[in-house]
Design a protein around this motif. Sequence first.
Motif: not given
Length: 472
Positions: A49-56, A44-45
């Motif tokens: 500092g890292v591209i992650t999902c909402e969960g992570c 989700s963006g």
Amino acid sequence: MAVAGRLSLATRNASLATPSTATSSKITTQIEVIPCKICGDKSSGVHYGVITCEGCKGFFRRSQLPTVSYSCSRQSNCTIDRSSRNRCQHCRLQKCLAQGMSRDAVKFGRMSKRQRDSLIAEVERHRQQQQQQQLQVDAQSGLAYHTKEREDCSPQLLQPMTPAYCSGESELLSFTSDVHPYLLCTPNQPQVSDMIYRSSGVSPSSRAHMRGDTSGHSEIRDELCDSIVRSNKDTCQYRAEELQALKWKVFSREEMQAYQSKSVDEMWQHCAVRLTDAVQYVVEFAKHIPGFRLLSQNDQIALLKTGSMEVVLVRMSRVFNAENNTVFFDGKFAGTEVFKSLACGDLIAAVFDFAHSVCALKLTDQQVALFSALVLINADRPCLEDRGKVLCVQRSVELGLTHILHRDNRDSLMHKLYQRMSVLRSLCSLHTEKLRWFSQRYPLTAHCLFPPLYKELFASEAELMLLPGATH
Ligand code: HC3
């Protein structure tokens, strides 16, 4: 040391966390094509500092609470994907850290041009992969495929990606346009009284001049001290009340064993991330020391390269509990045993002794702030372009420190502080030595898994870039 050649700073204005330009917002809207770097779910963006999902993203946020501590019941090598991500919090957090997630990324996460280009390329690569898969599906189902977009693809955008931690651009300074009061001086005028405030229309010295009094000098000195003290307070990483409340919260035996059962390279990577976070606060501190920004960018970098680790070690005394020899680390107080798997017991013992010896001086926050500024602004550091200008700023800080020690009836401390400075130098040499040993033994971890800022700070000294093709 080729400071000027290797560290280009001019383009470091875009913020990864809060993109402000049209390009940045275009990137953010397209980032979702890249799966979460931690578990592979839909991202989700850019978070922490890292591209992650909402969960992570949520998981990482929760993991940063001071009370949280995870351990792995297997060998700390659990696979983290969409379906397994909730099974081992320890390994999920390790993966977040290895990918470069940091709670400070929101505050300090500036994106360099190289990183931005890299991100655009990655977005494009994924978009194309998806398109390719769609085309295959369409071909199998007999559909025609020819889109203008495909023909326009630049081969440049198809180049292999550089992992985030393997980029070669400067991480040390990111210049913001915020205006802070700063001092201007020339090498031939190394006195505080000769400095000119440029923050407002009328400087303290000219105000004093207009009044025809001599208190202007002390006014300038007091403003310098206030500024440094404020900057130190704003960048001290942990609030005093937070530390006080957790003062006796030490790691349990199991938690300690979890640290001790980490492999050497895993623990180094973990500590390198923590150390880099602490350095980022020091960089912010430096940027607000009056006069620092007036130095050339190369001199600012040279001072930070040699001084930031030293200031981290000075700051360690603030988060050190001398009553039980523990330091605030990962949300609890840790003794030397926690760092056992780093396999550098002599360094850890020396660093703890140092923290103890600084605590013994019973410095006030003001004294620590001025001392830290003096550790950083040191005209004797190597590779300075304009030593005179650095000396000028150094003198002003020295005068500030001497003044507050005198005011506090502690003049004799100055000598002890200079002694501590020379201990700092040997601690940093020992640190560099350990790093050299580690990077010979674990070149891949050192080259690819250490934060870019960590490598930038310590690489040239410890020859971290031993891999073929590494940027020197
Ligand atoms: C223990 C530590 C140095 C001290 C660092 C402190 C406690 C300093 C004050 C900050 O406010 C908080 C903080 C965070 C991290 C702490 C460091 C972690 C590891 C480092 C040791 C000296 C080991 C050096 C790590 C290595 C070898 C990977 O570079």
